[in-house]
Scaffold this active site. Sequence first.
Site, PDB file in Angstrom:
ATOM      1  N   HIS A   3       0.846  -1.203   0.000  1.00  0.00           N
ATOM      2  CA  HIS A   3       0.000   0.000   0.000  1.00  0.00           C
ATOM      3  C   HIS A   3       0.883   1.255   0.000  1.00  0.00           C
ATOM      4  CE1 HIS A   3      -3.595   2.401   1.289  1.00  0.00           C
ATOM      5  NE2 HIS A   3      -2.626   3.195   1.709  1.00  0.00           N
ATOM      6  N   GLU A   4       1.812   1.303   0.937  1.00  0.00           N
ATOM      7  CA  GLU A   4       2.669   2.493   1.039  1.00  0.00           C
ATOM      8  C   GLU A   4       3.588   2.602  -0.172  1.00  0.00           C
ATOM      9  OE1 GLU A   4       1.647   4.538   3.065  1.00  0.00           O
ATOM     10  OE2 GLU A   4       0.540   3.246   4.425  1.00  0.00           O
ATOM     11  N   HIS A   7       1.876   4.509  -2.838  1.00  0.00           N
ATOM     12  CA  HIS A   7       2.007   5.964  -2.690  1.00  0.00           C
ATOM     13  C   HIS A   7       3.401   6.401  -3.156  1.00  0.00           C
ATOM     14  CE1 HIS A   7      -1.735   6.649  -0.647  1.00  0.00           C
ATOM     15  NE2 HIS A   7      -1.427   5.925   0.416  1.00  0.00           N
ATOM     16  N   HIS A  10       3.674   6.454  -6.901  1.00  0.00           N
ATOM     17  CA  HIS A  10       2.915   7.610  -7.402  1.00  0.00           C
ATOM     18  C   HIS A  10       3.775   8.865  -7.302  1.00  0.00           C
ATOM     19  CE1 HIS A  10      -1.271   9.812  -7.280  1.00  0.00           C
ATOM     20  NE2 HIS A  10      -0.626  10.009  -8.403  1.00  0.00           N
TER      21      HIS A  10
HETATM   22 ZN   LIG Z   1      -2.699   5.230   1.881  1.00  0.00          ZN
END
Ligand SMILES: [Zn+2]
Length: 244
Positions: A3-4, A7, A10
């Site tokens: 998940h991290e 980010h 991105h």
């Molecule tokens: Zn998040």
Amino acid sequence: MLHELGHGIHDLVSKTQYSLFHGPEGVPVDFGEMPSQMLEYWCWTPSQIKSLSFHYSYMLALWKQQNEGKVQPELQMPDELIEALIKANRFIFGPLFQLDQLHRAYFDMAIHQLCSDDEAESVDLTVLWNKSRKEIGLIDGQEDYTQGHGYTTFIRLMMNDYTAGYYAYLYSKVYAADLFYSEFQNNILDTERVQRYRKCVLESGGSRDGFQNLVDFLGREPSVDAFYNSLLDLLFGGKVTPES
Ligand SMILES: [Zn+2]
């Protein structure tokens, strides 16, 4: 972790003229949790768990020293363990988890709609939290809802853009599910497709409309079907047909 990393990627691949629009911080909050939750789907794919896993006995000398007489485990995670992990994930992140997300999003919105000190003082937060937890999250508690302070463990109620923005997780997950199941589930390592995703969706950060980026990438408007089907799949396991 994935998940991290979503980010992080991105942020790394974003290319914008103004830093204000760069990466996950530069997009609206209810779009920002999309790339991260999409990458979570990768790690719940058996082949990817296999390739990510690595037992620490690769440092053989140290492992032997600490585990005298034991048979060295496989370097990568055995298939049975992968299967068990995926089953556990179905339980943990199944529909009840999503209802819990909905409960938190509701509570977050409710407390940020109070317009005055008097209004705020008139609300019993414990009752509001427990009652909505029961009604939305379907989790039983005490009958009169007056015990505990569950909301004090929920940091995002008062954190950066997440103030009144917790709904973003569930909202973005709908996009994430559509992208993953329609584009990547059967093309998990398709470099050309991933590059197109990078260019169309991630690169522009918040300098273009996120919804339009998704339309450009998918060739259609995003749909909620993949998200609902993934919940049905988590509930019943295996493939769900329209009839079932
Ligand atoms: Zn998040």
